[in-house]
Design a protein around this motif. Structure first.
Motif, short mmCIF file in Angstrom:
data_model
loop_
_atom_site.label_atom_id
_atom_site.label_comp_id
_atom_site.label_asym_id
_atom_site.label_seq_id
_atom_site.Cartn_x
_atom_site.Cartn_y
_atom_site.Cartn_z
N THR A 53 -41.59 -64.32 -47.75
CA THR A 53 -40.65 -65.43 -47.90
C THR A 53 -39.23 -64.90 -47.95
O THR A 53 -39.01 -63.73 -48.30
CB THR A 53 -40.93 -66.20 -49.20
N PRO A 54 -38.25 -65.74 -47.62
CA PRO A 54 -36.86 -65.28 -47.71
C PRO A 54 -36.46 -64.80 -49.09
O PRO A 54 -35.76 -63.80 -49.22
CB PRO A 54 -36.07 -66.54 -47.30
N VAL A 55 -36.92 -65.47 -50.14
CA VAL A 55 -36.54 -65.08 -51.49
C VAL A 55 -37.14 -63.74 -51.85
O VAL A 55 -36.48 -62.86 -52.42
CB VAL A 55 -36.95 -66.17 -52.51
N ALA A 56 -38.42 -63.52 -51.50
CA ALA A 56 -39.06 -62.23 -51.78
C ALA A 56 -38.38 -61.12 -51.00
O ALA A 56 -38.18 -60.00 -51.52
CB ALA A 56 -40.54 -62.30 -51.43
N SER A 57 -38.01 -61.38 -49.77
CA SER A 57 -37.35 -60.37 -48.96
C SER A 57 -35.95 -60.07 -49.49
O SER A 57 -35.51 -58.92 -49.48
CB SER A 57 -37.26 -60.84 -47.50
N GLU A 58 -35.27 -61.10 -49.97
CA GLU A 58 -33.96 -60.90 -50.60
C GLU A 58 -34.08 -59.96 -51.80
O GLU A 58 -33.25 -59.08 -52.02
CB GLU A 58 -33.39 -62.25 -51.04
N ALA A 59 -35.14 -60.14 -52.57
CA ALA A 59 -35.35 -59.27 -53.73
C ALA A 59 -35.57 -57.83 -53.30
O ALA A 59 -35.07 -56.90 -53.94
CB ALA A 59 -36.55 -59.77 -54.54
N LYS A 60 -36.32 -57.63 -52.22
CA LYS A 60 -36.55 -56.29 -51.70
C LYS A 60 -35.24 -55.65 -51.25
O LYS A 60 -34.97 -54.47 -51.51
CB LYS A 60 -37.52 -56.35 -50.51
N ILE A 61 -34.42 -56.41 -50.56
CA ILE A 61 -33.14 -55.90 -50.06
C ILE A 61 -32.24 -55.49 -51.22
O ILE A 61 -31.67 -54.40 -51.24
CB ILE A 61 -32.44 -56.95 -49.17
N ARG A 62 -32.13 -56.36 -52.21
CA ARG A 62 -31.26 -56.06 -53.35
C ARG A 62 -31.80 -54.88 -54.16
O ARG A 62 -31.03 -54.08 -54.69
CB ARG A 62 -31.08 -57.30 -54.22
N GLY A 63 -33.11 -54.76 -54.22
CA GLY A 63 -33.69 -53.61 -54.89
C GLY A 63 -33.36 -52.32 -54.17
O GLY A 63 -33.11 -51.28 -54.80
N ALA A 64 -33.31 -52.38 -52.83
CA ALA A 64 -33.01 -51.19 -52.04
C ALA A 64 -31.58 -50.70 -52.26
O ALA A 64 -31.29 -49.51 -52.10
CB ALA A 64 -33.23 -51.48 -50.55
N LEU A 65 -30.69 -51.59 -52.66
CA LEU A 65 -29.30 -51.20 -52.90
C LEU A 65 -29.18 -50.20 -54.04
O LEU A 65 -28.21 -49.45 -54.12
CB LEU A 65 -28.44 -52.43 -53.21
N THR A 66 -30.14 -50.19 -54.93
CA THR A 66 -30.10 -49.28 -56.07
C THR A 66 -30.88 -48.00 -55.81
O THR A 66 -31.04 -47.17 -56.70
CB THR A 66 -30.68 -49.96 -57.33
#
Length: 291
Positions: free
Chosen positions: A42-55
């Motif tokens: 889902t877009p929301v789950a993918s958004e979480a993955k992307i933001r997690g990758a920033l760290t």
């Protein structure tokens, strides 16, 4: 740069900033469904993955320092990148976006990056940049071990197997392709390797309308309508635009073109504070789809 994570709110904010999103579906992003035992990203789950990758620990301090100007999470969410997608990143440079995309896609998707011949002229920029990128990928196999590598030769560009990618992404490369005379070939190849309904995501330095090609080559800025003409000529359909990477402080008339600005500072100490205050370039962020 640290973010307070509110995935749903962030996604709504990104879509609200796009002038065409209200009338266009999120290309490349399926509805939230579960088929059998396999859940669709889902877009929301993918958004979480992307933001997690920033760290992630593989990102450098210099890369983190640029996040405030480059808005990587918002940009990738605008493109509709999903954690289960097959993504081709064109001309990845030092790997700024690679370091975000690789962990985002590692579990359920697939990232491939283009590169030049690592056995080419050791003095050539393409060879040196490829070896530097390879060294970075090889140093961190736990994050980059699954990243595919697609060698490209110019001006005859080959991006791989037809209809094999959900997304093709490019960040600040088009001015170089125009100067070197193979922009049309890159976009034709991007069209060929994308699946029907696939997305071409573009971020590029935005110049004033009516610029000559000579001016584009000299300054590194490209008019948005010129980019659209190039891309639509290859068969793509315009889907949406976003101002997430806009910078109204950038007048685009600098003595060393876009390279006057950070992070290049081509003028070195001449007016450095002035250019630092402007920040990185004004950029278009565009999404196209393959019919």
């Amino acid at each position: 740069m640290k973010f307070r994570f509110d995935a749903a709110a962030a996604l709504v904010s990104v879509l609200a900033g796009c002038t065409a999103c209200a009338s266009e579906p999120r290309a490349g992003a399926p509805a939230t469904t579960t088929t059998g035992t396999t859940a669709t990203a889902t877009p929301v789950a993918s958004e979480a993955k992307i933001r997690g990758a920033l760290t992630g620990t593989v990102r450098t301090d210099k890369e983190r320092a640029r996040d405030g100007a480059r808005h990587p999470a918002e940009t990738l969410s605008f493109f509709g990148v999903r954690e289960d997608a097959s993504v081709l990143e064109l001309w990845p440079g030092g790997g700024y976006y690679t370091s975000i995309l690789a962990p985002t896609l590692a579990e359920r998707g697939k990232l491939t990056v283009t590169h030049f011949d690592p056995n080419g002229d050791p003095k050539a920029y393409g060879t040196k940049s490829t070896l530097e990128l390879f060294a970075r990928l090889d140093k961190n196999p736990e994050v980059f071990g699954k990243v595919g590598r697609q060698q490209v030769a110019t001006p005859n560009v080959n991006l791989g197997q037809a209809a094999s990618y959900d997304f093709v992404l490019t960040f600040r490369n088009i001015h170089n392709w125009i100067e070197d005379g193979f922009a049309d070939k890159v976009f034709a190849e991007a069209f060929r390797v994308l699946k029907p309904g696939g997305v071409l995501g573009i971020e590029e330095h935005r110049g004033k309308p009516g610029m000559s090609v000579e001016a584009m080559n000299k300054t590194g800025y490209v008019p948005e309508d010129y980019v659209r003409q190039l891309v639509e000529r290859a068969g793509f359909r315009f889907a949406a635009r976003s101002e997430v990477n806009a910078n109204p402080k950038d007048t685009t008339d600098h003595p060393n073109g876009v390279w006057s600005l950070p992070p290049s500072f081509a003028g070195k100490d001449v007016d450095r504070e002035k250019f630092a205050a402007i920040g990185e370039s004004d950029r278009m962020t565009l999404r196209f789809t393959k019919p």
